[in-house]
Design a protein around this motif. Sequence first.
Motif, PDB file in Angstrom:
ATOM      1  N   ALA A   7       0.160  -1.234   0.263  1.00  0.00           N
ATOM      2  CA  ALA A   7      -0.402   0.612   0.193  1.00  0.00           C
ATOM      3  C   ALA A   7       1.146   0.970   0.112  1.00  0.00           C
ATOM      4  O   ALA A   7       0.409   2.329  -0.819  1.00  0.00           O
ATOM      5  N   LYS A   8       2.179   1.407   0.546  1.00  0.00           N
ATOM      6  CA  LYS A   8       2.831   2.551   0.730  1.00  0.00           C
ATOM      7  C   LYS A   8       3.768   2.721  -0.562  1.00  0.00           C
ATOM      8  O   LYS A   8       3.630   3.648  -1.125  1.00  0.00           O
ATOM      9  N   THR A   9       3.798   1.482  -1.577  1.00  0.00           N
ATOM     10  CA  THR A   9       5.042   1.198  -2.449  1.00  0.00           C
ATOM     11  C   THR A   9       3.692   2.373  -3.400  1.00  0.00           C
ATOM     12  O   THR A   9       4.040   2.666  -4.674  1.00  0.00           O
ATOM     13  N   ALA A  10       2.143   1.491  -3.766  1.00  0.00           N
ATOM     14  CA  ALA A  10       1.318   2.075  -4.261  1.00  0.00           C
ATOM     15  C   ALA A  10       1.428   4.065  -4.836  1.00  0.00           C
ATOM     16  O   ALA A  10       1.297   4.365  -6.000  1.00  0.00           O
ATOM     17  N   HIS A  11       2.007   4.447  -4.143  1.00  0.00           N
ATOM     18  CA  HIS A  11       2.133   6.436  -3.708  1.00  0.00           C
ATOM     19  C   HIS A  11       3.045   6.692  -4.976  1.00  0.00           C
ATOM     20  O   HIS A  11       3.353   7.494  -5.572  1.00  0.00           O
ATOM     21  N   ASN A  12       4.145   5.369  -5.443  1.00  0.00           N
ATOM     22  CA  ASN A  12       4.944   5.401  -5.648  1.00  0.00           C
ATOM     23  C   ASN A  12       5.434   5.394  -7.040  1.00  0.00           C
ATOM     24  O   ASN A  12       6.662   5.841  -7.923  1.00  0.00           O
ATOM     25  N   LEU A  13       4.297   4.593  -7.496  1.00  0.00           N
ATOM     26  CA  LEU A  13       4.175   3.681  -9.107  1.00  0.00           C
ATOM     27  C   LEU A  13       2.866   3.847  -9.641  1.00  0.00           C
ATOM     28  O   LEU A  13       2.067   4.733  -9.077  1.00  0.00           O
ATOM     29  N   PRO A  14       2.779   3.444 -11.007  1.00  0.00           N
ATOM     30  CA  PRO A  14       2.035   3.766 -11.838  1.00  0.00           C
ATOM     31  C   PRO A  14       1.049   3.145 -12.004  1.00  0.00           C
ATOM     32  O   PRO A  14       1.106   2.003 -12.240  1.00  0.00           O
ATOM     33  N   VAL A  15       0.128   2.850 -10.300  1.00  0.00           N
ATOM     34  CA  VAL A  15      -0.553   1.693 -10.680  1.00  0.00           C
ATOM     35  C   VAL A  15      -1.552   1.053 -11.590  1.00  0.00           C
ATOM     36  O   VAL A  15      -1.687  -0.272 -11.909  1.00  0.00           O
ATOM     37  N   LYS A  16      -2.046   1.848 -12.195  1.00  0.00           N
ATOM     38  CA  LYS A  16      -3.080   1.914 -13.685  1.00  0.00           C
ATOM     39  C   LYS A  16      -2.162   0.550 -14.187  1.00  0.00           C
ATOM     40  O   LYS A  16      -2.655   0.141 -14.723  1.00  0.00           O
ATOM     41  N   SER A  17      -0.748   1.265 -14.829  1.00  0.00           N
ATOM     42  CA  SER A  17      -0.329   0.582 -15.834  1.00  0.00           C
ATOM     43  C   SER A  17       0.284  -1.095 -14.710  1.00  0.00           C
ATOM     44  O   SER A  17       0.736  -1.915 -15.998  1.00  0.00           O
ATOM     45  N   LEU A  18       0.708  -0.822 -14.024  1.00  0.00           N
ATOM     46  CA  LEU A  18       0.903  -1.911 -12.565  1.00  0.00           C
ATOM     47  C   LEU A  18      -0.547  -3.052 -12.842  1.00  0.00           C
ATOM     48  O   LEU A  18      -0.061  -4.258 -13.246  1.00  0.00           O
ATOM     49  N   LYS A  19      -1.345  -2.440 -13.239  1.00  0.00           N
ATOM     50  CA  LYS A  19      -2.667  -3.082 -13.227  1.00  0.00           C
ATOM     51  C   LYS A  19      -3.097  -3.940 -14.291  1.00  0.00           C
ATOM     52  O   LYS A  19      -3.207  -5.247 -14.924  1.00  0.00           O
ATOM     53  N   LYS A  20      -2.727  -3.101 -15.374  1.00  0.00           N
ATOM     54  CA  LYS A  20      -2.461  -4.012 -16.790  1.00  0.00           C
ATOM     55  C   LYS A  20      -1.515  -4.519 -16.926  1.00  0.00           C
ATOM     56  O   LYS A  20      -1.797  -6.170 -17.584  1.00  0.00           O
ATOM     57  N   VAL A  21      -0.175  -5.278 -16.696  1.00  0.00           N
ATOM     58  CA  VAL A  21       0.085  -6.005 -16.011  1.00  0.00           C
ATOM     59  C   VAL A  21      -0.792  -7.790 -15.503  1.00  0.00           C
ATOM     60  O   VAL A  21      -0.134  -8.470 -16.067  1.00  0.00           O
ATOM     61  N   PHE A  22      -0.306  -6.357 -14.447  1.00  0.00           N
ATOM     62  CA  PHE A  22      -1.031  -7.942 -13.758  1.00  0.00           C
ATOM     63  C   PHE A  22      -2.450  -8.767 -13.580  1.00  0.00           C
ATOM     64  O   PHE A  22      -2.885  -9.977 -14.273  1.00  0.00           O
ATOM     65  N   ALA A  23      -2.788  -7.954 -15.170  1.00  0.00           N
ATOM     66  CA  ALA A  23      -4.516  -9.012 -15.984  1.00  0.00           C
ATOM     67  C   ALA A  23      -3.691  -9.332 -16.744  1.00  0.00           C
ATOM     68  O   ALA A  23      -4.356 -10.536 -17.331  1.00  0.00           O
ATOM     69  N   LEU A  24      -2.069  -9.330 -17.059  1.00  0.00           N
ATOM     70  CA  LEU A  24      -1.997 -10.594 -18.318  1.00  0.00           C
ATOM     71  C   LEU A  24      -1.656 -11.359 -17.598  1.00  0.00           C
ATOM     72  O   LEU A  24      -0.911 -12.740 -17.976  1.00  0.00           O
ATOM     73  N   VAL A  25      -0.872 -11.390 -16.691  1.00  0.00           N
ATOM     74  CA  VAL A  25      -0.863 -12.416 -15.078  1.00  0.00           C
ATOM     75  C   VAL A  25      -1.586 -13.227 -15.190  1.00  0.00           C
ATOM     76  O   VAL A  25      -1.330 -14.530 -14.814  1.00  0.00           O
ATOM     77  N   LEU A  26      -3.007 -12.322 -14.359  1.00  0.00           N
ATOM     78  CA  LEU A  26      -3.821 -13.516 -14.345  1.00  0.00           C
ATOM     79  C   LEU A  26      -4.388 -14.314 -15.774  1.00  0.00           C
ATOM     80  O   LEU A  26      -5.124 -15.273 -16.064  1.00  0.00           O
TER      81      LEU A  26
END
Length: 267
Positions: free
Chosen positions: A235-254
């Motif tokens: 949760a703390k790291t989320a403030h320093n990273l592009p979460v929207k882009s990470l969600k797209k990567v995570f979707a591919l992992v799913l």
Amino acid sequence: MDITLIAGLLALGAAVGFAAGLLGIGGGMLLVPFMTMILTAKHFPKEHIVHMAIATSLGTIMFTSISSVRAHHARGAVRWDIVKLLAPGILIGSWIGPWIGAQMNSSALAMAFAVFVSFSAVQMLLDKKPSASRDLPGTPGMFAAGGGIGTLAGLVGAGGGFVSVPFMTWCNVKIHNAVATSAALGFPIALAGTLSNIYHGMHEPGLPSGSLGFIYLPALLVISLTSVMTAPLGAKTAHNLPVKSLKKVFALVLFALAGYMLFKAFA
């Protein structure tokens, strides 16, 4: 439980907790496929592996949801009036979901999970929010909605957020309230689903030592401990990273994990 199994579960719990904190998602969609891989590698009875992975995933949500709800409640974001209306249906549905799963063989259950994860991945990839087009239904409608959310969540071992959040936003609930309220709903889902998995698995033959019904207790303990510790870091790291882009990567992992569960279904 040997050292390699402990190490694998420690790493899984840490990764799932971090991802949950970083992306604001429940860990069930990650936990179930990876636990299936670990239990398969350790030669657990193949007819019980998917059932145990789903049941243990639900059990961990019981613990991880508490810290999440406390954080959301402190910000005044949880709509407890909605929780009270959805919870009765959710408790019943979350008991029924594992019962349905217990009637299915491992292949069918793996396929149902793969379909749910694929749907969730598409939802995350598109990042589309349903337009608010109506108000929340009355008590009977909320009971029915809770029943549907609980049944699906109990069947696939997830917290239900990919269903409850769109439902609430469609009914004019603000997105941050919907996310917070969904986190609060994770506990009744996990509680009823866990008790149901214990009950319906109690008399299953061939379950390994350390099982309570379909729940594998050593994994529940290890994953819960590590995921609770790493979720705040995510949760703390989320403030320093592009979460929207990470969600797209995570979707591919799913999608990849859904593919693995389909492989398990047909193997």
